[in-house]
Design a protein around this motif. Structure first.
Motif: not given
Length: 282
Positions: A150-155, A203-206, A253-257, A261-265
């Motif tokens: 669902e997400y990329f690490v960085g742009v 957010w990747s949108g994939k 997008g970072a807020r949604a992550w 997944y708030g318990t993880l880094t």
């Protein structure tokens, strides 16, 4: 004296048939041809920039980004994925998303910032290379974090190529190139480079689990058609608005992550057995 190599028989039983060539299905070649076309577009954009044909240069860089974005999807649709194609795509990415936009931006405006402008172009190109290397390493892992679908690490690098050209878009809209504009553009280029190598969840949108309500399908299609029509008629205005909107949505997008997944880094996840997975790259 015996040797580990078998004797060579030039007139052996298989000599009359000649060498056997392995045939490759045409569908395996088409995605690689698209990748080659993307490289050609990116390099042509660099040439056009040095010829002061800046709008065509930006158009070729954006075309390269488009072609590079569809080659992998076409390969998956045609069931033509291969390790060779993946390596070819990685080499194309550093040209199309790293070298080409940096040089086009440098020739258009950053060169007026002298050494600072060149340093900004170098930093962006290196950051794009690091971003792509990290993506390749994470994609090759057998065990992946749940959020990686669902997400990329960085742009991502394709988005970075479109973002870093924002000063060029402003120049096309009539903003006069000056030393002040060049220094501001250099700072902006470095900021985009930092976003590329950051651990910001984007957010990747994939996601395969993403769904859209049935009654929203047609309105969404109409919005896409309207966007394309506006892009064709007011290209640089729409690109400026798109870049600004993308940058504004990054914190959301970072807020949604964090909510999901708030318990993880962003650099650590666990698999089904509770084992730690380092997912953050370098």
């Amino acid at each position: 004296m015996e040797t580990p190599f078998p004797p060579h028989e030039p007139n052996g039983p298989d000599a009359a048939r000649g060498p056997r060539l392995r045939e490759i299905p045409l569908r395996m070649v088409i995605p690689n041809l698209i990748t080659v076309l993307a490289i050609c577009a990116g390099l042509t954009g660099i040439r056009l920039a040095f010829e002061n044909k800046y709008q065509l240069a930006v158009g070729m860089v954006l075309l390269a980004a488009f072609l590079d974005g569809i080659d992998g999807r076409i390969a998956r649709l045609m069931k033509a994925t291969s390790k060779f194609g993946a390596q070819m795509d990685s080499l194309a990415d550093i040209i199309n998303f790293g070298v080409a936009p940096a040089l086009v931006s440098y020739v258009f405006i950053l060169d007026q910032g002298r050494s600072l402008g060149w340093a900004a172009a170098l930093i962006y190109t290196i950051a794009a290379g690091l971003r792509l290397a990290r993506f390749n390493v994470m994609a090759e892992r057998d065990v992946k974090a749940k959020w990686q679908s669902e997400y990329f690490v960085g742009v991502p690098a394709p988005a970075g190529a479109c973002l870093v050209l924002l000063p060029v878009y402003f120049g096309f809209l009539g903003m006069a190139p000056s030393a002040t504009f060049a220094y501001a553009s250099s700072l902006y280029t470095v900021i985009i480079a930092v976003l590329l190598v950051s651990r910001l969840p984007v957010w990747s949108g994939k996601s395969a689990t993403a769904r859209i309500r049935r009654d929203l399908v047609l309105p969404m299609i109409l919005v896409v058609v309207l966007y394309v029509a506006l892009l064709m008629s007011f290209t640089w205005e729409v690109l400026v608005a798109s870049v600004i909107l993308y940058l504004v949505t990054l914190p959301f997008g970072a807020r949604a992550w964090r909510r999901k997944y708030g318990t993880l880094t962003i650099s650590e996840e666990t698999d089904d057995n509770g084992n730690s997975i380092d997912s953050g790259g370098i």
